[in-house]
Design a protein around this motif. Structure first.
Motif, PDB file in Angstrom:
ATOM      1  N   GLU A   2       0.728  -1.580  -0.077  1.00 14.78           N
ATOM      2  CA  GLU A   2      -0.023   0.365   0.027  1.00 14.78           C
ATOM      3  C   GLU A   2       1.118   1.206   0.006  1.00 14.78           C
ATOM      4  OE1 GLU A   2      -2.310   2.412   3.011  1.00 14.78           O
ATOM      5  OE2 GLU A   2      -4.046   0.075   2.681  1.00 14.78           O
ATOM      6  N   ALA A   5       2.301   1.984  -3.650  1.00 15.14           N
ATOM      7  CA  ALA A   5       1.133   2.392  -4.473  1.00 15.14           C
ATOM      8  C   ALA A   5       0.897   3.770  -4.029  1.00 15.14           C
ATOM      9  CB  ALA A   5       0.220   1.527  -3.983  1.00 15.14           C
ATOM     10  N   ARG A  34     -10.772   2.663   1.240  1.00 18.52           N
ATOM     11  CA  ARG A  34     -11.320   2.292   0.076  1.00 18.52           C
ATOM     12  C   ARG A  34     -13.231   2.271   0.526  1.00 18.52           C
ATOM     13  NH1 ARG A  34      -9.007  -1.957  -4.391  1.00 18.52           N
ATOM     14  NH2 ARG A  34     -10.827  -0.873  -5.572  1.00 18.52           N
ATOM     15  N   TYR A  79      -4.902   5.834 -14.233  1.00 18.08           N
ATOM     16  CA  TYR A  79      -3.728   5.615 -13.441  1.00 18.08           C
ATOM     17  C   TYR A  79      -4.089   4.887 -12.562  1.00 18.08           C
ATOM     18  CZ  TYR A  79       0.917   5.314 -11.286  1.00 18.08           C
ATOM     19  OH  TYR A  79       2.376   4.728 -11.099  1.00 18.08           O
ATOM     20  N   LEU A  81      -7.230   3.020 -11.626  1.00 19.72           N
ATOM     21  CA  LEU A  81      -7.506   1.563 -11.859  1.00 19.72           C
ATOM     22  C   LEU A  81      -6.176   1.014 -12.503  1.00 19.72           C
ATOM     23  CD1 LEU A  81      -9.536   0.339 -12.700  1.00 19.72           C
ATOM     24  CD2 LEU A  81      -9.633   1.327 -14.989  1.00 19.72           C
ATOM     25  N   LEU A  82      -5.124   1.025 -13.423  1.00 17.00           N
ATOM     26  CA  LEU A  82      -4.282   0.882 -13.436  1.00 17.00           C
ATOM     27  C   LEU A  82      -3.501   0.401 -12.359  1.00 17.00           C
ATOM     28  CD1 LEU A  82      -2.348  -0.716 -16.190  1.00 17.00           C
ATOM     29  CD2 LEU A  82      -1.620   1.468 -15.815  1.00 17.00           C
ATOM     30  N   ALA A  84      -3.481   1.032  -8.707  1.00 17.39           N
ATOM     31  CA  ALA A  84      -4.431   0.561  -7.756  1.00 17.39           C
ATOM     32  C   ALA A  84      -5.910  -0.111  -7.879  1.00 17.39           C
ATOM     33  CB  ALA A  84      -4.843   1.597  -6.966  1.00 17.39           C
ATOM     34  N   GLY A  85      -6.430  -0.685  -9.276  1.00 14.53           N
ATOM     35  CA  GLY A  85      -7.444  -1.123  -8.950  1.00 14.53           C
ATOM     36  C   GLY A  85      -8.310  -0.615  -8.774  1.00 14.53           C
ATOM     37  N   MET A  86      -8.891   1.115  -8.830  1.00 18.13           N
ATOM     38  CA  MET A  86      -9.238   1.480  -8.496  1.00 18.13           C
ATOM     39  C   MET A  86     -10.684   1.983  -9.300  1.00 18.13           C
ATOM     40  SD  MET A  86      -8.089   4.169  -4.935  1.00 18.13           S
ATOM     41  CE  MET A  86      -9.928   4.432  -4.289  1.00 18.13           C
ATOM     42  N   ASP A  87     -11.696   2.046  -9.084  1.00 17.00           N
ATOM     43  CA  ASP A  87     -12.663   1.991 -10.464  1.00 17.00           C
ATOM     44  C   ASP A  87     -12.978   3.895 -10.165  1.00 17.00           C
ATOM     45  OD1 ASP A  87     -13.723   2.601 -12.841  1.00 17.00           O
ATOM     46  OD2 ASP A  87     -16.077   0.985 -12.485  1.00 17.00           O
ATOM     47  N   GLU A 108     -15.348   5.866  -5.778  1.00 24.91           N
ATOM     48  CA  GLU A 108     -15.135   4.526  -6.626  1.00 24.91           C
ATOM     49  C   GLU A 108     -16.744   4.249  -6.418  1.00 24.91           C
ATOM     50  OE1 GLU A 108     -12.560   1.157  -6.207  1.00 24.91           O
ATOM     51  OE2 GLU A 108     -12.552   1.603  -4.165  1.00 24.91           O
TER      52      GLU A 108
END
Length: 230
Positions: A2, A5, A34, A79, A81-82, A84-87, A108
């Motif tokens: 974390e 990231a 999140r 970025y 999304l790429l 941290a996988g956060m949409d 999100e």
């Protein structure tokens, strides 16, 4: 992972801002809880903006930054999304020009309510939310919904839903969104910055305070940057 990231996000956004503005912030602090990500920018003011600020041309600075941010937000979302996988579906930002600071908030999904969040119970929560409801009523109306979350010991997020009155909705419909945003920012910040209750409620000094709106969702986000009392 974390922390790595967060460091990568700070580095990437700093580089984007430097390329767009000619000078990036001295530091960026990234906080993730999140579905929220909060980026706090310190010492962010270009030489040109410094001259404009000295001439009290705050509106010019805000207008230019708004134009640049419109092109940067899609890149920041992609970025996140790429990496941290956060949409990120909602994105808010505001500037504390007097402090040379700024904040960006990504959310999100369409709503965070009902999701299990850390930090949503904290000292002074009821009192703070009541005070913000009163301020909202003075400026426009009490929010239909209000909830808050302590992202970490220095970052408090407050979300209001349902705050627009009929005249504001009509101003948005006929294309005066930016004028409304400027007026609301001046009014609300005037009430928020001159409020001595927050420090007492939270047992922490408020060193920065930001507010932004998504008019189409009838939603607002506030960020309190705190310095906790020992």
């Amino acid at each position: 992972m974390e922390k790595e990231a967060q460091a990568e996000i700070a580095s990437y956004v700093g580089r984007l801002l430097r390329e767009a503005f000619g000078r990036g912030p001295q530091s960026i602090y990234v906080s993730i809880n999140r579905p929220f990500v909060v980026l706090y920018l310190r010492n962010f003011l270009s030489p040109t903006e410094k001259i404009l600020l000295e001439q009290d041309q705050i509106h010019s600075i805000q207008s230019t930054r708004d134009l640049l941010m419109k092109s940067l937000i899609p890149e920041i979302k992609a970025y996140l999304l790429l990496l941290a996988g956060m949409d990120i579906q909602e994105f808010y930002y505001d500037w504390g020009l007097h402090n040379h600071s700024g904040v960006m908030v990504g959310v999100e999904g369409r709503d965070a309510q009902g999701q299990p969040l850390l930090g949503c119970e904290y000292t002074g929560k009821d009192e703070l939310q009541h005070e913000i409801s009163l301020i909202s009523q003075q400026v426009q109306k009490r929010p239909d919904e209000l909830y808050s979350c302590l992202i970490n010991d220095r970052t408090l997020l407050v979300i209001r839903v349902g705050i627009l009155i009929s005249i504001e909705k009509e101003l948005i419909r006929i294309g005066h969104e930016e004028s409304l945003r400027l007026a609301k920012r001046n009014l609300e910040k005037g009430h928020l910055h001159n409020n001595g209750h927050f420090q007492k409620f939270l047992n922490a000094k408020v060193i920065d305070l930001f507010v932004d709106w998504d008019f189409h969702l009838d939603k607002s986000v506030m960020v309190f940057i705190l310095n906790p009392s020992p």
